[in-house]
Design a protein around this motif. Sequence first.
Motif, PDB file in Angstrom:
ATOM      1  N   ASN A  45       0.682  -0.966  -0.028  1.00 34.68           N
ATOM      2  CA  ASN A  45       0.143  -0.049  -0.228  1.00 34.68           C
ATOM      3  C   ASN A  45       1.219   1.447  -0.224  1.00 34.68           C
ATOM      4  O   ASN A  45       0.222   1.782  -0.125  1.00 34.68           O
ATOM      5  N   TRP A  46       2.511   1.222  -0.356  1.00 35.59           N
ATOM      6  CA  TRP A  46       3.029   1.962  -0.167  1.00 35.59           C
ATOM      7  C   TRP A  46       2.521   3.358  -1.370  1.00 35.59           C
ATOM      8  O   TRP A  46       3.219   5.004  -0.504  1.00 35.59           O
ATOM      9  N   MET A  47       2.090   2.241  -2.622  1.00 36.21           N
ATOM     10  CA  MET A  47       1.532   3.923  -3.366  1.00 36.21           C
ATOM     11  C   MET A  47       0.418   4.432  -3.122  1.00 36.21           C
ATOM     12  O   MET A  47       0.015   5.476  -3.212  1.00 36.21           O
ATOM     13  N   TRP A  48      -0.083   3.733  -2.235  1.00 37.04           N
ATOM     14  CA  TRP A  48      -1.937   4.014  -2.140  1.00 37.04           C
ATOM     15  C   TRP A  48      -1.278   5.421  -0.897  1.00 37.04           C
ATOM     16  O   TRP A  48      -1.900   6.709  -1.158  1.00 37.04           O
ATOM     17  N   VAL A  49      -0.839   5.129  -0.441  1.00 37.06           N
ATOM     18  CA  VAL A  49      -0.301   5.803   1.123  1.00 37.06           C
ATOM     19  C   VAL A  49       0.243   7.299   0.662  1.00 37.06           C
ATOM     20  O   VAL A  49       0.183   8.338   0.615  1.00 37.06           O
ATOM     21  N   GLY A  50       1.093   6.648   0.104  1.00 37.00           N
ATOM     22  CA  GLY A  50       2.159   8.162  -0.594  1.00 37.00           C
ATOM     23  C   GLY A  50       1.933   8.683  -1.592  1.00 37.00           C
ATOM     24  O   GLY A  50       1.817  10.715  -1.571  1.00 37.00           O
ATOM     25  N   GLY A  51       0.869   8.233  -2.330  1.00 39.24           N
ATOM     26  CA  GLY A  51       0.310   8.703  -3.737  1.00 39.24           C
ATOM     27  C   GLY A  51      -1.066  10.087  -2.943  1.00 39.24           C
ATOM     28  O   GLY A  51      -1.536  11.026  -4.011  1.00 39.24           O
ATOM     29  N   GLY A  52      -1.629   9.072  -2.139  1.00 36.02           N
ATOM     30  CA  GLY A  52      -2.504   9.602  -1.684  1.00 36.02           C
ATOM     31  C   GLY A  52      -1.896  11.494  -1.113  1.00 36.02           C
ATOM     32  O   GLY A  52      -2.990  12.433  -0.792  1.00 36.02           O
TER      33      GLY A  52
END
Length: 442
Positions: A45-52
């Motif tokens: 989920n790093w892309m979801w959290v970082g992108g968010g």
Amino acid sequence: MAVVTAVETRPRRNVELVLLVVSLGIAIGAYVLVGIAAEGQVQANWMWVGGGLAVLVLGVHAVLRVVAPYADPVILPITTAINGLGLVVIHRLDLAEETSLATRQLLWTAIGVGAAVAVLWLVRDHRILARYTWTAALLGFALLLLPLLPFIGRNIRGARIWIGLGPLSFQPGEIAKILLALFFAGYLVTARDSLALVGRRFLGLQLPRARDLGPILVAWVLSLGVLVFERDLGTSLLFFGLFVAVLYVATERTSWIVIGMGLFVAGAVLAWRIFSHVQRRVDIWLHPFEPGTFENAFQVVQGLYGMASGGLLGTGLGEGRPDIIPFAESDFIFTAIGEELGLTGIFALLLLYLILVERGLRTAIGARDGFGKLLAAGLSFTIALQCFVVAGGVTRVIPLTGLVMPFLAYGGSSLLSNWIVVAILLRISDAARRPAPAEVTG
């Protein structure tokens, strides 16, 4: 005819963008490193959290380009860095305790950012807020008293500072601090002449008249009321400290600081002698390792052991055991950072807060109106005071108060209110840095 033009001031939005990219890079990189260190792999989920997080703060940046192009270019990146570090530490605790608090924290960040954007978009001139001085006072005091109502008031860990609506809970005192800062600024900008210029000198201090002591005595009594009925030492200290700080900025009289400190010491001693919950906090502060208080002081002791094991450079992200500290994601997140990032990481974090407060005070100095000066100074002081009492509480410099680190600790109430504080500071800084119109003189 002579034409006098103002000194050119650049918007500096590109500088803000570069700093935002750096802040996001640090936060996202640390998020990835936590997964590798704790579980040997990058979390899915790093892309979801970082992108968010990136979408949220870059959205604020885009709004600033339109509605506040001259706003301070450092406030938003510093806030992003602290908020991102909080997500990283909460995610690290999620991996240890198998929870999903980081996702909820990101959701509350989105709500806080949405509120900040709404403030920036709707409040195009901060001076409009001065019209609602007494309305803010009524709403602020009502929010402070709201947890005392039956059915909706919640007593959590001995303090009655929460309200609950079904599964949701909220701390209204976080919003009250903004309203009270607005009230103090609006009131003192009109009453500061009588508070600053009239009085007698005694021992080198310009003392006020007896009748002018009314406002500070009212603030003192109300802060004691919060301490007595809600058992909330943190909000009581923040409320009274905010008023004294704004009062000093408005009048520039050292006597108000002396009077305020005297009332604070008197109130603290009175509360310690009368109220059992204050006595328990003081015992935990002074004697955490003694058998009679060790059970109540377990949280403080674990935090001290955690920071001691971190040493100078820390155990490394994902390599410590901050999960064995009770409430490490909220009240004691400062000790979790001290364990895994060490004394160096704590100093870096405090430096970020120091820069944020400095930019807020710089905004207060640059504001062209008295209301803006007092409001920016008051909001900056709330951030500084919260950081001091939290860091001082977990390191046993002062007793624990129940406040949390702004933008860092888990909690929706704190995130929402502090993002609104940032929005107001950005709005005032835009007015302060915006070039003055050209003047034509004969």
